[in-house]
Design a protein around this motif. Structure first.
Motif, PDB file in Angstrom:
ATOM      1  N   ASP A   1     -31.695  27.982 -51.522  1.00 29.18           N
ATOM      2  CA  ASP A   1     -33.033  27.933 -52.112  1.00 29.18           C
ATOM      3  C   ASP A   1     -33.629  29.344 -52.175  1.00 29.18           C
ATOM      4  O   ASP A   1     -33.717  30.025 -51.151  1.00 29.18           O
ATOM      5  CB  ASP A   1     -33.939  27.020 -51.279  1.00 29.18           C
ATOM      6  CG  ASP A   1     -35.192  26.615 -52.029  1.00 29.18           C
ATOM      7  OD1 ASP A   1     -35.892  27.512 -52.543  1.00 29.18           O
ATOM      8  OD2 ASP A   1     -35.476  25.404 -52.110  1.00 29.18           O
TER       9      ASP A   1
ATOM     10  N   ARG B   1     -35.553  27.082 -44.709  1.00 24.63           N
ATOM     11  CA  ARG B   1     -34.962  25.828 -44.243  1.00 24.63           C
ATOM     12  C   ARG B   1     -34.538  25.975 -42.780  1.00 24.63           C
ATOM     13  O   ARG B   1     -33.516  26.581 -42.481  1.00 24.63           O
ATOM     14  CB  ARG B   1     -33.730  25.468 -45.080  1.00 24.63           C
ATOM     15  CG  ARG B   1     -33.986  25.336 -46.572  1.00 24.63           C
ATOM     16  CD  ARG B   1     -34.864  24.161 -46.911  1.00 24.63           C
ATOM     17  NE  ARG B   1     -34.930  23.946 -48.360  1.00 24.63           N
ATOM     18  CZ  ARG B   1     -35.751  23.098 -48.949  1.00 24.63           C
ATOM     19  NH1 ARG B   1     -36.590  22.377 -48.207  1.00 24.63           N
ATOM     20  NH2 ARG B   1     -35.751  22.961 -50.261  1.00 24.63           N
TER      21      ARG B   1
ATOM     22  N   ASP C   1     -32.389  18.355 -39.757  1.00 19.76           N
ATOM     23  CA  ASP C   1     -33.405  19.021 -40.560  1.00 19.76           C
ATOM     24  C   ASP C   1     -34.656  19.126 -39.688  1.00 19.76           C
ATOM     25  O   ASP C   1     -35.315  18.122 -39.402  1.00 19.76           O
ATOM     26  CB  ASP C   1     -33.673  18.191 -41.819  1.00 19.76           C
ATOM     27  CG  ASP C   1     -34.686  18.831 -42.755  1.00 19.76           C
ATOM     28  OD1 ASP C   1     -35.527  19.611 -42.279  1.00 19.76           O
ATOM     29  OD2 ASP C   1     -34.652  18.517 -43.962  1.00 19.76           O
TER      30      ASP C   1
ATOM     31  N   VAL D   1     -32.777  24.687 -39.503  1.00 19.15           N
ATOM     32  CA  VAL D   1     -31.699  23.760 -39.176  1.00 19.15           C
ATOM     33  C   VAL D   1     -31.498  23.763 -37.666  1.00 19.15           C
ATOM     34  O   VAL D   1     -31.530  24.821 -37.033  1.00 19.15           O
ATOM     35  CB  VAL D   1     -30.376  24.183 -39.855  1.00 19.15           C
ATOM     36  CG1 VAL D   1     -29.265  23.188 -39.545  1.00 19.15           C
ATOM     37  CG2 VAL D   1     -30.554  24.347 -41.348  1.00 19.15           C
TER      38      VAL D   1
ATOM     39  N   ASP E   1     -33.243  29.361 -38.143  1.00 19.87           N
ATOM     40  CA  ASP E   1     -34.192  29.461 -39.251  1.00 19.87           C
ATOM     41  C   ASP E   1     -33.537  30.230 -40.390  1.00 19.87           C
ATOM     42  O   ASP E   1     -33.074  31.363 -40.205  1.00 19.87           O
ATOM     43  CB  ASP E   1     -35.469  30.165 -38.793  1.00 19.87           C
ATOM     44  CG  ASP E   1     -36.285  29.305 -37.843  1.00 19.87           C
ATOM     45  OD1 ASP E   1     -36.599  28.158 -38.212  1.00 19.87           O
ATOM     46  OD2 ASP E   1     -36.579  29.763 -36.720  1.00 19.87           O
TER      47      ASP E   1
ATOM     48  N   ASN F   1     -28.476  29.124 -47.133  1.00 21.08           N
ATOM     49  CA  ASN F   1     -29.654  28.540 -47.778  1.00 21.08           C
ATOM     50  C   ASN F   1     -29.679  29.001 -49.229  1.00 21.08           C
ATOM     51  O   ASN F   1     -29.980  30.158 -49.532  1.00 21.08           O
ATOM     52  CB  ASN F   1     -30.937  28.967 -47.068  1.00 21.08           C
ATOM     53  CG  ASN F   1     -32.178  28.354 -47.712  1.00 21.08           C
ATOM     54  OD1 ASN F   1     -32.077  27.470 -48.574  1.00 21.08           O
ATOM     55  ND2 ASN F   1     -33.353  28.819 -47.309  1.00 21.08           N
TER      56      ASN F   1
ATOM     57  N   PRO G   1     -30.546  20.080 -44.272  1.00 18.00           N
ATOM     58  CA  PRO G   1     -31.713  20.057 -45.160  1.00 18.00           C
ATOM     59  C   PRO G   1     -31.292  20.269 -46.611  1.00 18.00           C
ATOM     60  O   PRO G   1     -30.178  20.719 -46.892  1.00 18.00           O
ATOM     61  CB  PRO G   1     -32.557  21.241 -44.661  1.00 18.00           C
ATOM     62  CG  PRO G   1     -32.014  21.599 -43.325  1.00 18.00           C
ATOM     63  CD  PRO G   1     -30.570  21.217 -43.352  1.00 18.00           C
TER      64      PRO G   1
ATOM     65  N   THR H   1     -37.547  20.368 -40.262  1.00 25.26           N
ATOM     66  CA  THR H   1     -38.812  20.083 -40.937  1.00 25.26           C
ATOM     67  C   THR H   1     -39.014  18.585 -41.111  1.00 25.26           C
ATOM     68  O   THR H   1     -40.076  18.038 -40.792  1.00 25.26           O
ATOM     69  CB  THR H   1     -38.856  20.780 -42.304  1.00 25.26           C
ATOM     70  OG1 THR H   1     -38.720  22.192 -42.120  1.00 25.26           O
ATOM     71  CG2 THR H   1     -40.164  20.481 -43.026  1.00 25.26           C
TER      72      THR H   1
ATOM     73  N   SER I   1     -30.634  22.001 -50.067  1.00 29.21           N
ATOM     74  CA  SER I   1     -30.251  23.363 -50.465  1.00 29.21           C
ATOM     75  C   SER I   1     -29.445  24.113 -49.418  1.00 29.21           C
ATOM     76  O   SER I   1     -29.070  25.264 -49.644  1.00 29.21           O
ATOM     77  CB  SER I   1     -31.481  24.213 -50.836  1.00 29.21           C
ATOM     78  OG  SER I   1     -32.223  23.590 -51.855  1.00 29.21           O
ATOM     79  N   VAL I   2     -29.165  23.491 -48.285  1.00 33.11           N
ATOM     80  CA  VAL I   2     -28.381  24.156 -47.245  1.00 33.11           C
ATOM     81  C   VAL I   2     -26.953  23.624 -47.275  1.00 33.11           C
ATOM     82  O   VAL I   2     -26.730  22.412 -47.367  1.00 33.11           O
ATOM     83  CB  VAL I   2     -29.001  23.942 -45.853  1.00 33.11           C
ATOM     84  CG1 VAL I   2     -28.087  24.499 -44.756  1.00 33.11           C
ATOM     85  CG2 VAL I   2     -30.367  24.604 -45.785  1.00 33.11           C
TER      86      VAL I   2
END
Length: 638
Positions: free
Chosen positions: A544, A549, A512, A551, A605, A542, A521, A514, A523-524
């Motif tokens: 979301d 997100r 992840d 990765v 991304d 993703n 991450p 972030t 929701s992935v």
């Protein structure tokens, strides 16, 4: 900066596997928290007020949590790592108080069980290498440094079957006889079966007493090969060449012994370095060896752990020949029969795993060998062939699996809901999926995983609050609700870890970007549908609708592979959205574009509600394996 790309294909109808995968993560997050509340104390130890009356039991405490940090590495909750560490610390204090550990390590026991105990440590090292380096190195030094009394460099042997941190612990048991229960004898027979057939009073059988101590309590045994996992772990943490050299020396010695035995790894070496030196020349009959109690079930796992460890650190894949000849030998002695007709000692395992197919004629292979020849016929355990093929990606190792499938009487596409001790056993339908003829596998295995979590939650409800007698200390691992096999296969493109002391394999792993931590991450979802080096195929989704997100994709469990290039799907034409008054949308036009990577990491991304398919061209084992992350100073910046 890492090579990067941005997903641009819109996610309109989320695939069922992606939704099911995230639902499984959510259920597992609830389940491990519930287990912690119901079965553990505030300091992390298990709720147990009894004692341990034999040398057995350490593994049963650590095994309970073995796959918790593995779940964190896959993308489990942020606080799961700290909870896993707390349980290791608590259980270690608990076992020290019970007299089972010395300086935080097993005083002395066989490596069939030590390998099981150490899986928790290995995953903790993988997840937080800086915090666990000192301990892991200290444990590995018990074997690498001859001063600790375990390793004899002159004969290239580990000096005794029960080994560890206490050099004063000798033999295989305390007291007059090995603690072997009547029901165990009915399943597995006796050690040293060839010595005598006379009846003996209870507790006076020399096969469990003085003869066992003299002939089996000293010298090396094949299951000690699983120490290779501990030493490999130290190498991954430090890069110290001493650990590489030790693996080459120790595993190399066993490879020489196997070559001298028509390719089959023997199971015993006397203190003077001779195979069969204490067993009247027999290459079989050692502790946890070919004859007793489990045969291939223990020898094969230890051998593949060692072979893959040595091959990984040296780059010499000829170490895998420690495994292949024995594997092909037992396959060569295979017979087609129904399981109900076999002399298997593992009835409880296969009746659940095969279910209605216990009556279906299928290939059975012998797991054990003694003076009578080969016996104890079982369906092939696929963990070793799968691990071997995953490492080499060779046509030879893939063809072996295809031959086993062709000889099987049951349908490899079938997914059955069970959770074995190893938290494995679904290699057959996974292989069929990778072969392209089991497209529904991802959703079916995720449903089976859900079933097992919910089954374990029901079992927890039944047994929580009960006093646990020593005879039932398996209750905790039988109730552990964490299941990871499906996530390992689908997201990492790998078989489950070899349970008796292996380190995790992976074609790819994730970080992840972030949160700067390992795992997918929130929701992935990820799906690996091909693991060929020239075309490792990964779908990232993703789910979301609002948050981007990022990765980081890593090639290999230990960044040992090199991503040469990636071909990824793109949607450059936004016209699929249509005009303001359109009542629908058109199909997005998806094309592909190449990106040169030239390293072990690739940043992807994922804007909200997007997906991307990556086709990675990998150079396998082109880099020195380590626990380095993309966030390390040497690894690059995200």
């Amino acid at each position: 900066m890492l090579p990067a790309l941005t997903a641009s294909v819109p996610l309109l109808e989320p695939p069922g596997w992606a939704i099911a995968q995230r639902e499984l993560f959510d259920l597992l997050d609830h389940a491990w928290r519930r287990f912690g509340r119901d079965f553990t104390e505030p300091d992390g130890r298990l709720r147990y007020g009894g004692r341990l009356s034999t040398r057995d039991g350490v593994d049963d405490f650590y095994e309970t949590f073995f796959n918790w940090p593995q779940l964190y590495l896959l993308g489990g909750a942020d606080d799961l790592l700290a909870e896993s560490e707390r349980h290791w610390e608590g259980v270690t204090r608990q076992l020290t108080g019970l007299g089972m550990l010395r300086e935080e390590y097993e005083r002395g026991y066989d490596w069939f069980h030590q390998g099981e105990s150490l899986l928790l440590l290995y995953f903790l090292c993988m997840a937080a290498p800086e915090r666990w380096r000192e301990r892991a190195v200290r444990f590995a030094e018990l074997y690498v440094d001859p001063a600790h009394g375990n390793y004899d460099p002159a004969h290239r042997i580990i000096r005794r079957p029960h080994n560890g941190s206490d050099p004063s612990r000798e033999g295989l048991f305390d007291g007059d006889a090995y603690p072997w229960l009547p029901q165990e004898a009915r399943m597995y027979g006796y050690p040293l079966e060839w010595l005598t057939s006379r009846e003996h009073p209870p507790g006076r059988d020399p096969r469990l007493g003085e003869e066992m101590r003299r002939r089996m309590g000293v010298g090396d045994t094949a299951v000690n090969l699983a120490t290779s996992g501990l030493v490999l772990n130290a190498f991954l943490l430090t890069g110290d060449g001493r650990y590489r050299d030790w693996l080459a020396e120790y595993v190399g010695a066993w490879r020489e012994r196997a070559r001298a035995n028509n390719g089959i790894v023997p199971d015993n070496v006397a203190p003077d370095g001779t195979v069969g030196g204490l067993l009247d020349g027999r290459w079989y009959g050692g502790h946890y060896g070919w004859s007793w109690p489990h045969g291939w079930y223990s020898v094969g796992h230890a051998a593949v752990v060692a072979a893959l460890a040595a091959a990984l650190v040296t780059g010499d894949d000829s170490f895998t020949d420690l495994v292949r000849p024995a594997l092909d030998e037992i396959i060569g002695h295979g017979k087609v029969m129904a399981f109900t007709e076999a002399d298997s000692s593992l009835q409880s395992k296969w009746t659940v795993q095969l279910r209605e197919d216990v009556h279906t004629p299928t290939l059975h292979v012998p797991f054990r060998y003694d003076d009578r020849g080969w016996f104890d016929y079982n369906p092939m355990l696929m963990g070793v062939p799968a691990a071997l093929w995953h490492h080499t990606a060779s046509p030879e190792d893939r063809e072996r699996i295809e031959r086993l499938r062709a000889a099987s009487g049951h349908d490899w596409r079938t997914v059955r809901p069970f959770r074995s001790k190893e938290e494995a056993g679904h290699e057959e339908p996974w292989f069929a999926y990778l072969a392209g003829d089991n497209p529904g596998y991802p959703e079916r295995i995720l449903a089976a995983a859900q079933a097992q979590v919910r089954h374990r939650l029901a079992r927890m409800e039944r047994y929580r609050g009960r006093d646990v007698p020593e005879a039932d200390i398996h209750l905790w691992q039988q109730s552990n609700p964490v299941v990871t096999e499906a996530l390992v296969q689908l997201t990492w493109g790998a078989p489950q870890v070899v349970y008796n002391g292996g380190l995790q394999q992976a074609r790819v792993r994730y970080y992840d970007a972030t949160a700067r931590r390992p795992g997918l991450p929130p929701s992935v979802a990820a799906l690996v549908s091909g693991i060929e080096p020239e075309a490792t195929v990964v779908d990232l989704v993703n789910l979301d609708p609002e948050a981007a997100r990022p990765v980081i994709v890593q090639a290999g469990a230990f960044a040992e592979h090199h991503i040469e290039t990636v071909e990824h799907t793109v949607c450059e034409d936004p016209s699929w959205v249509g005009d303001l008054y359109d009542y629908g949308h058109s199909e997005p036009v998806v094309t592909s574009a190449p990106v040169h990577v030239g390293g072990p990491w690739l940043r992807v991304d994922l804007p909200p509600s997007t997906r991307v398919r990556l086709t990675l061209r990998l150079a396998l084992r082109a880099r020195t394996p380590s626990y380095a992350t993309p966030f390390d100073r040497s690894g690059g910046a995200a």
